[in-house]
Scaffold this active site. Structure first.
Site, short mmCIF file in Angstrom:
data_model
loop_
_atom_site.label_atom_id
_atom_site.label_comp_id
_atom_site.label_asym_id
_atom_site.label_seq_id
_atom_site.Cartn_x
_atom_site.Cartn_y
_atom_site.Cartn_z
N LYS A 31 -23.66 66.86 63.84
CA LYS A 31 -23.37 67.57 63.40
C LYS A 31 -23.43 68.05 61.67
CE LYS A 31 -18.74 67.44 64.43
NZ LYS A 31 -19.08 65.86 65.15
N ARG B 66 -12.21 72.80 68.49
CA ARG B 66 -11.64 71.56 68.84
C ARG B 66 -10.46 71.39 70.00
NH1 ARG B 66 -13.66 68.35 63.60
NH2 ARG B 66 -13.90 66.39 63.84
N ARG C 6 -22.99 55.78 57.05
CA ARG C 6 -23.15 56.52 56.57
C ARG C 6 -22.10 57.25 55.66
NH1 ARG C 6 -20.47 62.25 59.34
NH2 ARG C 6 -18.45 60.68 59.48
N ARG D 215 -16.17 58.36 53.58
CA ARG D 215 -15.37 58.72 53.72
C ARG D 215 -13.94 57.91 54.16
NH1 ARG D 215 -17.28 63.89 58.51
NH2 ARG D 215 -15.43 62.82 58.78
N ARG E 235 -10.53 59.63 65.73
CA ARG E 235 -11.93 60.29 66.66
C ARG E 235 -12.10 60.71 67.59
NH1 ARG E 235 -14.60 59.28 60.76
NH2 ARG E 235 -15.59 61.36 61.91
#
Ligand code: AP5
Length: 218
Positions: free
Chosen positions: A13, A88, A127, A161, A172
């Site tokens: 996203k 969400r 990431r 992160r 998540r």
């Protein structure tokens, strides 16, 4: 142009929202980025948000909807916006619909980004993000064009992160399937939903999103 990108963690996203912003000049509104910015401040609310995010839980609905409401009337949203990570929950989706309809700013398109759960873990574990603009990269699948510089802003420092550990990512993902995935049928029912196969390479996914935009928005 007013879009929502809907998909599990790691579906791309943020990556595609950055591309949409650069390609169409629309604003990228990421509730995750807004929340990460807010927890760098002091105070009880920031501490509560940090705890929720680091454990992979959602933060309260009214807080995220207020953050979006505060942004969408700003000049940077004049050409439209792409919502990344919001709504969400059903409550967020319904509140957002009402708020946008009151402002005569209804959504044009919701793009569901599909990805396999195992791929999510691979993507998130590799990431890293630009410390200045938040652009998201991957050590193997999606490196910056120049090894040490952000493609979007030229900054040279990157970070990982704190909610990207495998355990938190699994929470998540659970949260996505229990609270967010229901929005696929919600938006399909409103004839706003299209899907892209986000297992394909980044550029192929961007091309597919561009094609949907020209078919459905113009
Ligand atoms: P948020 O920041 O929104 O995180 P997320 O939804 O979990 O999504 P990610 O940012 O992890 O993934 P992404 O889909 O953007 O993928 P990306 O492009 O980075 O939310 C974080 C937290 O904030 C939540 O857990 C919650 O606590 C809170 N929160 C946020 N919004 C909220 C809301 N509305 N309500 C309540 N709480 C909220 O890509 C991932 C990696 O894959 C990158 O390395 C990238 O380079 C790579 N990649 C991308 N596309 C591809 C591709 N096609 N092929 C190969 N690699 C790819």
């Amino acid at each position: 142009m007013r879009l929502v990108l809907l998909g599990p963690p790691g579906s791309g996203k943020g990556t595609q929202a950055k591309w949409l912003k650069a390609r169409y000049g629309i604003a990228h509104l990421s509730t995750g980025e807004m929340l990460r910015a807010s927890i760098s401040e002091d105070g009880e609310l920031a501490r509560e948000i940090r705890l929720l995010m680091e454990s992979g839980e959602l933060v309260p609905d009214d807080l995220v909807v207020r953050m979006i409401e505060e942004k969408i009337t700003r000049p940077e949203c004049e050409k439209g916006f792409v919502l990344d990570g919001c709504p969400r929950t059903l409550v967020q989706a319904e509140t957002l619909d009402q708020m946008l309809s009151d402002k005569n700013m209804g959504l044009n398109l919701v793009i569901e980004m599909t990805v396999d759960p195992d791929e999510v873990i691979r993507r998130i574990s590799g990431r890293f993000s630009c410390m200045s603009c938040g652009a998201s990269y991957h050590v193997t699948f999606n490196k910056p064009l120049s090894d040490d510089r952000c493609d979007y802003c030229g900054h040279t420092e990157f970070e990982k992160r704190s909610d990207d550990s495998e355990e938190t990512v699994r929470r998540r993902l659970d949260s996505y399937w229990s609270k967010t995935a229901t929005l696929v049928s919600y938006y399909r029912h409103k004839a706003l939903l299209q899907s892209v196969d986000s297992m394909k390479p980044v550029n192929t996914v961007s091309l597919e999103i561009g094609r949907l935009i020209s078919n459905y928005i113009g």
